[in-house]
Design a protein around this motif. Structure first.
Motif, short mmCIF file in Angstrom:
data_model
loop_
_atom_site.label_atom_id
_atom_site.label_comp_id
_atom_site.label_asym_id
_atom_site.label_seq_id
_atom_site.Cartn_x
_atom_site.Cartn_y
_atom_site.Cartn_z
N PHE A 2 42.29 39.47 -5.89
CA PHE A 2 42.54 40.22 -7.11
C PHE A 2 43.14 39.31 -8.20
O PHE A 2 43.93 38.42 -7.89
CB PHE A 2 43.53 41.35 -6.83
N HIS A 98 38.07 47.98 -11.22
CA HIS A 98 38.54 46.64 -10.88
C HIS A 98 39.11 46.63 -9.46
O HIS A 98 40.19 46.10 -9.23
CB HIS A 98 39.58 46.15 -11.88
N GLU A 101 35.10 44.90 -6.81
CA GLU A 101 34.68 43.53 -7.04
C GLU A 101 35.70 42.49 -6.57
O GLU A 101 35.39 41.31 -6.46
CB GLU A 101 34.32 43.29 -8.52
N PHE A 102 36.92 42.92 -6.25
CA PHE A 102 37.95 41.98 -5.84
C PHE A 102 38.40 42.16 -4.39
O PHE A 102 39.01 41.26 -3.83
CB PHE A 102 39.17 42.09 -6.76
#
Length: 114
Positions: A2, A98, A101-102
């Motif tokens: 992240f 978000h 994707e992390f």
């Protein structure tokens, strides 16, 4: 891995972030009006579109902040994104922002959100 929370905040306030939010807003506005909404990831920008019961769950690796930032009550917590501290069927809507994707295991996060 992240990014830092302040990087996501800065991006969401940037010209590009604002354009993305404008495009996405039309697609999620109705969903965020649900009775019980969870915003998993950096969901702070979406709080203003949701009702007063929405909760922001920050993934532990991201860190957290008070949400909304200048309010009398905090509706945010820090948790592991694949081990949410809520009973099954607590939320009508879960918006991941978000997060996928992390995270190291997106399939596990999606399974946790089912």
């Amino acid at each position: 891995m992240f990014p830092a929370l302040n990087q996501l905040r800065k991006w969401s306030l940037s010209p590009v972030g604002r354009v993305v939010a404008k495009v996405v807003r039309g697609h999620v506005k109705d969903a965020l009006a649900a009775e019980q909404t969870l915003l998993l990831g950096y969901g702070v920008p979406w709080l203003k579109l949701s009702n007063d019961k929405a909760i922001v769950a920050f993934p532990a690796q991201l860190g957290g902040m008070a949400a909304p930032e200048k309010a009398d009550t905090n509706r945010a917590l820090i948790c592991w994104e694949d081990q949410l501290p809520f009973a099954d069927n607590t939320f009508d809507t879960i918006l991941l922002t978000h997060c996928l994707e992390f995270t190291s295991d997106s399939a596990e996060v999606l399974a946790e959100c089912e």
